[in-house]
Design an enzyme around this catalytic site. Structure first.
Site: not given
Ligand code: PHB
Length: 391
Positions: A72, A201, A294, A298, A384
């Protein structure tokens, strides 16, 4: 029984450590309280940072991940009526890979089995001893009921937050930090093609929602729920309705396709760090030393980063009698641990409803900034997509 490194726990951290040690000629034995089938079936994280996939490839573990993992470029961040793509590749030149922890654990288990690794599954009563000496040992009761002793040069706790290793460090020698969040996640796995190309998200007044995935035919979705949630009150239709509302079904032509739910669970959310990550001849790696909520994915990546530091450190210690890297392990690992602890806390508190209207306004301001500022997005992307190992 005698080995060089006794590893407690056959999750991804313990298996990967034994693999990396083996490649540099160091012998280990792993003890695990669960059965292999359980370890390989439990549903966990799904996103690998680029530093994680690079390491797995270098260690010869990248074949199936390369074929079945899905790369991604970024994620979608959403507030009601607005969805923004944050493109990590454009921002920081790094990407992430969707590949379930379940699959990675199977690959590791197969690689270890092929190499003849000794793994004692289904043991009970594991305890660690004489950590202050250079002859530490582990005791446990095997599946046949006999008590066994495993002598080693070093013991590594990869036994998660409930295992015996973290607790074996005396209170006077350690410091802990903890935050529990006033909400939980209801997670589902569903046999349906994901309704999105990359993860969503979503901030929503009803609570956070996320659309993730495991493969082209399996979706993984989450809803923010109260901590005391009873799954019996969440029949499938209610879950899909809440997901549709929070993820914005019907907006700008986007639809959420429901499907058969194959797994449902409630996940607590907390942050925890224990330091140091070493006491005498005991080293901690992964969840044994730290837990992150979560949001931001990570946990597994941090466990891999610990092991990536620990394997060369133990090799230098045991092969060359050079303790420098082992002595630096805790401080070096904790720099990344605290970075990820902050990032996970930040993502979590930015996206979940806390019940406080002041928090809501701060969250919306922060999300507006992320939607419009390249600098803001680059900060998110850097954290991220993964900082380099050894940061
Ligand atoms: C998951 O797919 O389980 C997942 C993905 C991203 C997160 C958390 C969980 O931030």
């Amino acid at each position: 029984m005698r080995t060089q490194v006794a590893i407690v726990g056959a999750g991804p951290a313990g298996l990967l450590l034994s693999h990396l040690l083996d490649r540099s000629g160091i012998e280990s034995v792993i003890v695990e309280t669960r059965e292999r089938d359980y370890v390989e079936a439990r549903i966990r994280a799904g996103i690998l940072e680029q530093s994680t996939t690079d390491l797995l490839r270098e260690a010869g573990l990248g074949d199936r991940m390369g074929r079945e993992g899905e790369e991604h470029r970024g994620i979608y961040l959403q507030v009601p009526h607005e969805r923004h793509h944050v493109d990590f590749v454009d921002l920081v030149g790094r990407r992430v890979t969707v590949y379930g922890q379940t699959e990675l654990t199977k690959d590791l288990g197969r690689a270890r089995a092929a190499a003849g690794q000794e793994i004692r599954y289904g043991v009970r009563g594991t305890a660690v001893h004489d950590l202050d000496t250079d002859r530490p040992y582990v005791t446990f009761t095997g599946p046949d009921g006999a008590t066994e002793r495993l002598d080693a040069d070093v013991v590594v706790g990869c036994d998660g937050s409930f295992g015996p290793c973290r607790a074996a460090i005396p209170a006077a020698a350690k410091q802990t930090w903890q935050r529990t969040y006033p909400y939980a996640w209801l997670g589902i796995l569903a046999d349906v093609a994901p309704s999105t190309d990359e993860l969503i998200y979503a901030w929503h007044p009803d609570g956070f929602a996320m659309h993730s995935m495991r493969s082209p035919t399996v979706s993984r979705l989450y809803l923010q729920v109260p901590t005391d949630t009873d799954l019996a009150e969440w029949p499938d239709d209610r879950i899909w309705d809440a997901l549709a509302t929070r993820l914005g079904h019907g907006q700008d032509g986007w639809t959420l396709t429901p499907g058969p739910i194959t797994d449902k669970s409630v996940l607590p959310m907390r942050s925890f760090v224990q330091q140091p990550m070493r006491h005498g001849r005991l080293f901690l790696a992964g969840d044994a030393a730290h837990i992150v909520p979560p949001t931001g994915a990570k946990g597994l990546n941090l466990a891999v980063a610990d092991v990536a530091l620990l394997a060369p450190a133990l090799t230098a210690l045991l092969k060359d009698r050079n303790p420098a890297l082992a002595d630096a392990y805790s401080d070096t690992a904790l720099r990344r641990v605290w970075r990820c602890t902050h990032f996970s806390w930040w993502m979590t508190t930015m996206l979940h409803q806390s019940g406080d209207p002041f928090d809501q306004q701060l969250q919306l301001s922060q999300l507006r900034w992320l939607a419009t500022s390249r600098a803001g997005q680059a900060g998110l992307a850097e954290n991220y997509a993964g900082l380099p190992i050894g940061l």
